[in-house]
Design a protein around this motif. Structure first.
Motif, mmCIF file in Angstrom:
data_model
loop_
_atom_site.group_PDB
_atom_site.id
_atom_site.type_symbol
_atom_site.label_atom_id
_atom_site.label_comp_id
_atom_site.label_asym_id
_atom_site.label_seq_id
_atom_site.Cartn_x
_atom_site.Cartn_y
_atom_site.Cartn_z
ATOM 1 N N LYS A 1 0.794 -1.136 0.186
ATOM 2 C CA LYS A 1 0.042 -0.001 -0.092
ATOM 3 C C LYS A 1 0.962 1.388 0.059
ATOM 4 O O LYS A 1 0.462 2.261 -0.863
ATOM 5 N N GLU B 1 1.147 4.340 -2.588
ATOM 6 C CA GLU B 1 0.906 5.806 -2.251
ATOM 7 C C GLU B 1 2.187 6.499 -2.456
ATOM 8 O O GLU B 1 2.013 7.659 -3.019
ATOM 9 N N SER C 1 -4.921 1.507 -6.243
ATOM 10 C CA SER C 1 -5.882 0.938 -5.323
ATOM 11 C C SER C 1 -7.238 0.519 -6.368
ATOM 12 O O SER C 1 -7.263 0.703 -7.268
ATOM 13 N N ASP D 1 -10.093 1.233 -5.687
ATOM 14 C CA ASP D 1 -11.168 1.889 -5.672
ATOM 15 C C ASP D 1 -11.222 2.798 -6.918
ATOM 16 O O ASP D 1 -11.850 3.571 -7.322
ATOM 17 N N GLN E 1 -1.383 -7.362 0.818
ATOM 18 C CA GLN E 1 -0.282 -6.763 1.867
ATOM 19 C C GLN E 1 0.297 -7.966 2.506
ATOM 20 O O GLN E 1 0.253 -7.895 3.524
ATOM 21 N N GLU F 1 -14.392 -3.503 3.121
ATOM 22 C CA GLU F 1 -12.883 -3.380 3.485
ATOM 23 C C GLU F 1 -12.016 -4.396 2.784
ATOM 24 O O GLU F 1 -10.831 -4.407 2.620
ATOM 25 N N LEU G 1 -11.649 -4.703 -0.375
ATOM 26 C CA LEU G 1 -10.803 -4.113 -1.407
ATOM 27 C C LEU G 1 -9.413 -3.379 -1.007
ATOM 28 O O LEU G 1 -8.775 -3.360 -1.904
ATOM 29 N N ALA G 2 -9.525 -2.940 0.330
ATOM 30 C CA ALA G 2 -8.231 -2.504 0.941
ATOM 31 C C ALA G 2 -7.366 -3.444 0.911
ATOM 32 O O ALA G 2 -5.960 -3.022 1.080
ATOM 33 N N ILE H 1 -3.747 -4.373 -3.749
ATOM 34 C CA ILE H 1 -3.453 -3.290 -4.841
ATOM 35 C C ILE H 1 -3.134 -3.957 -6.245
ATOM 36 O O ILE H 1 -2.925 -5.010 -6.414
#
Length: 280
Positions: free
Chosen positions: A114, A118, A147, A149, A169, A195, A197-198, A201
């Motif tokens: 993640k 970023e 991500s 989203d 992750q 959650e 989806l998080a 990546i």
């Protein structure tokens, strides 16, 4: 070694799994520390740390009656390493102590996929670097990272899954998803939302040049097309906001057959290799 002079009996504590498969290189390190530096090492699981450990009022971590100067995590990187609140309690105890952690929880989190995603966003590198030339060199090395989203990218990945990798992750090999598995997982995650989806990546898939390599398996030598991945080791030590060490200190080369999607050495997908430089 960074051992306080007032703790001549301090030890290195190596955090290991209860059923450890990678013990041989661990014992090599233990012997090297003892023979070259006179430093003792103890091996403990997180559950043992919770049962045997405490933090003194001055911040010293004591485990099994021994003050610990350095905590070296060889476990604690996978969800299966935290089967209960006992292991989380042990991790918190270590973080609350003044022992040097390798890595600390903040440094551990910086290594997640993640954070890579970023850092690939526009204007983020500028928070950490001033030199525009250095920033441009770094960005040139980045693959596409998104991500889940990002609906447009997710749609593209479902339509053309061979151009992407879906990464959780997680550390080590055996966790990434490709092709049909990637498409099916993305469709399921889109339907579930929330959650889930998080936890992943999307990354642009890299297609490096393969080269013919001599490999040995089961005592038999054979030639196979392979690809290699170069990783640079760094040493970083800080005391609050003061950086004590920040150096490059070696490399790791992993080689695998080009037909394999995974690349973990301990997971059995790749082998350790070395670099041969030529003037070609």
């Amino acid at each position: 070694m960074f051992f306080p002079s007032w703790l001549p009996s301090a030890v290195v504590m190596m955090i290991v799994q209860a059923e450890e498969r990678n013990m041989y290189d661990q014992y090599w390190l233990i012997n090297h520390l003892k023979e070259s530096h006179g430093v003792m090492t103890i091996r403990k699981t997180l559950a043992q740390v919770e049962a045997e450990g405490l933090v003194l009022p001055n911040g010293t971590l004591v485990v099994d009656g021994r003050p610990v100067a350095v905590v070296y995590f060889r476990a604690g990187y996978a969800p299966t390493d935290y089967p209960s609140e006992v292991e989380w309690s042990a991790r918190l105890l270590i973080e609350q102590s003044s022992a040097i952690k390798c890595p600390s929880i903040s440094y551990h989190l910086v290594g997640t996929k993640k954070i890579q995603q970023e850092l690939a966003k526009p204007s983020v590198l500028e928070r950490f670097l001033d030199n525009e030339e250095d920033i441009a060199k770094l960005r040139k090395c980045f693959a596409g990272l998104w991500s889940l989203d990002n609906e447009e990218i997710v749609k593209s990945a479902i339509e053309k899954p061979d151009l992407f990798v879906l990464k959780p992750q997680r550390e080590g090999g055996g966790n990434n998803l490709y092709g049909h598995d990637l498409r099916e997982t993305l469709i399921r995650l889109k339907n579930e939302q929330g959650e889930a989806l998080a936890a992943y990546i999307l990354m642009q898939r890299i297609f490096p040049r393969a080269s013919l390599t001599q490999l040995v398996q089961g005592g038999v030598c054979f030639e196979e097309l392979s690809i290699s991945e170069l990783g640079i080791f760094g040493s970083y030590l800080r005391n609050k906001d003061k950086v004590v060490i920040n150096n490059q200190c070696g490399y790791l080369m992993r080689t695998k057959v080009s037909s394999s999607n995974e690349g973990g050495v301990a997971a059995g997908f790749a082998v350790l290799d070395s670099i041969l430089l030529t003037d070609e």
